[in-house]
Design an enzyme around this catalytic site. Structure first.
Site, PDB file in Angstrom:
ATOM      1  N   SER A  23      24.405 -17.969  45.449  1.00  0.00           N
ATOM      2  CA  SER A  23      23.404 -16.505  45.380  1.00  0.00           C
ATOM      3  C   SER A  23      22.689 -16.238  44.152  1.00  0.00           C
ATOM      4  O   SER A  23      22.238 -15.777  44.311  1.00  0.00           O
ATOM      5  CB  SER A  23      24.070 -15.519  46.358  1.00  0.00           C
ATOM      6  OG  SER A  23      25.503 -15.385  45.532  1.00  0.00           O
ATOM      7  N   HIS A  44      20.729 -21.893  49.456  1.00  0.00           N
ATOM      8  CA  HIS A  44      21.145 -20.256  49.675  1.00  0.00           C
ATOM      9  C   HIS A  44      21.088 -20.318  51.068  1.00  0.00           C
ATOM     10  O   HIS A  44      20.487 -19.161  51.287  1.00  0.00           O
ATOM     11  CB  HIS A  44      20.968 -19.454  48.612  1.00  0.00           C
ATOM     12  CG  HIS A  44      21.520 -18.278  48.672  1.00  0.00           C
ATOM     13  ND1 HIS A  44      20.869 -16.733  48.186  1.00  0.00           N
ATOM     14  CD2 HIS A  44      22.637 -17.788  49.667  1.00  0.00           C
ATOM     15  CE1 HIS A  44      21.424 -15.709  48.461  1.00  0.00           C
ATOM     16  NE2 HIS A  44      22.443 -16.176  48.930  1.00  0.00           N
ATOM     17  N   GLU A  56      16.672 -19.554  50.676  1.00  0.00           N
ATOM     18  CA  GLU A  56      16.078 -19.275  49.748  1.00  0.00           C
ATOM     19  C   GLU A  56      16.625 -21.091  49.142  1.00  0.00           C
ATOM     20  O   GLU A  56      17.202 -21.744  49.014  1.00  0.00           O
ATOM     21  CB  GLU A  56      17.360 -18.906  48.712  1.00  0.00           C
ATOM     22  CG  GLU A  56      16.585 -17.166  48.672  1.00  0.00           C
ATOM     23  CD  GLU A  56      16.810 -16.173  47.908  1.00  0.00           C
ATOM     24  OE1 GLU A  56      16.004 -15.353  47.105  1.00  0.00           O
ATOM     25  OE2 GLU A  56      17.997 -16.275  47.828  1.00  0.00           O
ATOM     26  N   ASN A  94      18.284 -11.491  45.873  1.00  0.00           N
ATOM     27  CA  ASN A  94      19.126 -10.957  45.689  1.00  0.00           C
ATOM     28  C   ASN A  94      18.961 -10.353  43.620  1.00  0.00           C
ATOM     29  O   ASN A  94      19.848  -8.870  43.465  1.00  0.00           O
ATOM     30  CB  ASN A  94      21.182 -11.243  44.783  1.00  0.00           C
ATOM     31  CG  ASN A  94      21.862 -11.435  45.863  1.00  0.00           C
ATOM     32  OD1 ASN A  94      21.206 -11.289  47.284  1.00  0.00           O
ATOM     33  ND2 ASN A  94      22.605 -12.632  46.232  1.00  0.00           N
TER      34      ASN A  94
END
Length: 307
Positions: A23, A44, A56, A94
């Site tokens: 991540s 991800h 992702e 994130n």
């Protein structure tokens, strides 16, 4: 991971894709350990992976086009939604979540209650309040990501204080039955006076003046921090299009679909109004955290939107 990928590079057949479910780790750094960096990329999956649709697909400097295309096709076959991202810390999701969660934590230090912050974002349409999200993910995991992100800061900035203290107390969220909230035997969250007292102590020690904070300010601080960071992610080419950011947030972070994602939402509000509000926060909280993204300034001046 570098050791594992170095070993995989020696034993995997030619044409094998070497994917990491990180991540936030640097995909290029992992690829550098292999003799075949063109085969390495990030894939991800969002947690819990059996339920969340978002994946992702993270492109390294050397990742081959057929490796990307195959990985995108795989996400479709699995019934997931694949979004291409550049290889920068936090990727798309994130990276943008950082300022959103930072503001939620700062708001409780400045006088809002945990429940007020969570409920304001729930009323906006988010699937979960930001502090409830941290309790669900695990405060130790969230703190680790926050501390990692500080390596990329170019100037001194204010950091939230409370989460670090909660982790030191062993309050890691739902998994330890206590975090920002405390949880009963049915995993139901309840306000905890001990945490409210800790927040006041942290604010007093840091010289933070506490005040009544409106629901409107709570929503604007959290959502516009996300929009401003999203503009930087676009500017840097981490996301290719604004709609990619919106898809990430609607499929991976519980952003209300009827608002169309954070960048589309900013377009509906109007970028001049978004920019004016961000400049207010810049005046009050400093340029280090709230300087408007140059792309936002440019688009507002041109009378256009992100999409």
């Amino acid at each position: 991971k570098k050791q594992i990928f170095a070993d995989l590079g020696k034993i995997a057949k030619p044409g094998c894709i070497l994917a990491t479910n990180t991540s936030s780790l640097d995909v290029d750094e992992i690829a550098s350990a292999t003799s075949r960096p063109e085969s390495v990329l990030g894939v991800h999956f969002f947690s819990p992976a059996n339920l969340m649709r978002l994946v992702e697909i993270v492109r390294g400097k050397a990742t081959a086009a057929d490796v990307l295309a195959t990985s995108m096709a795989l996400t479709k076959k699995l019934g997931k939604v694949g979004v291409l991202s550049g290889n920068r810390f936090g990727f798309i999701g994130n990276r943008i979540m950082g300022p959103y969660a930072r503001e939620a934590q700062m708001l409780i230090e400045e006088g809002a209650s945990i429940e007020e912050v969570n409920n304001a974002l729930l009323d906006f349409g988010m699937a979960m309040g930001p502090l409830a999200m941290y309790d669900s993910v695990g405060l130790d995991v969230a703190l680790h990501v926050e501390i990692e992100a500080r390596r990329f800061e170019t100037q001194p900035v204010r950091h939230p204080l409370v989460m670090e203290r909660l982790v030191a107390m062993g309050r890691l969220g739902l998994k330890s039955s206590a975090g920002f909230a405390k949880f009963d035997e049915n995993r139901k969250p309840m306000p905890d006076p001990e945490v409210a007292a800790l927040i006041e102590t942290c604010a007093r020690e840091a010289g933070i003046e506490r005040r009544t904070i409106s629901k409107e300010e709570i929503v604007d601080r959290c959502i516009l921090a996300m929009v401003n960071e999203g503009a930087r992610v676009l500017e840097e080419g981490v996301a290719l299009r604004a709609v990619d950011i919106d898809v990430v947030y609607m499929t991976g972070y519980g952003f209300p679909a009827w608002r169309g994602g954070p960048m589309f939402h900013a377009d509906t509000v109007g970028l001049p109004r978004v920019l004016a509000r961000i400049r207010e926060f810049e005046q009050r909280h400093g340029a280090a955290l709230w300087a408007p993204a140059p792309l936002l300034v440019k688009y507002a001046a041109e009378g256009r939107g992100f999409n």
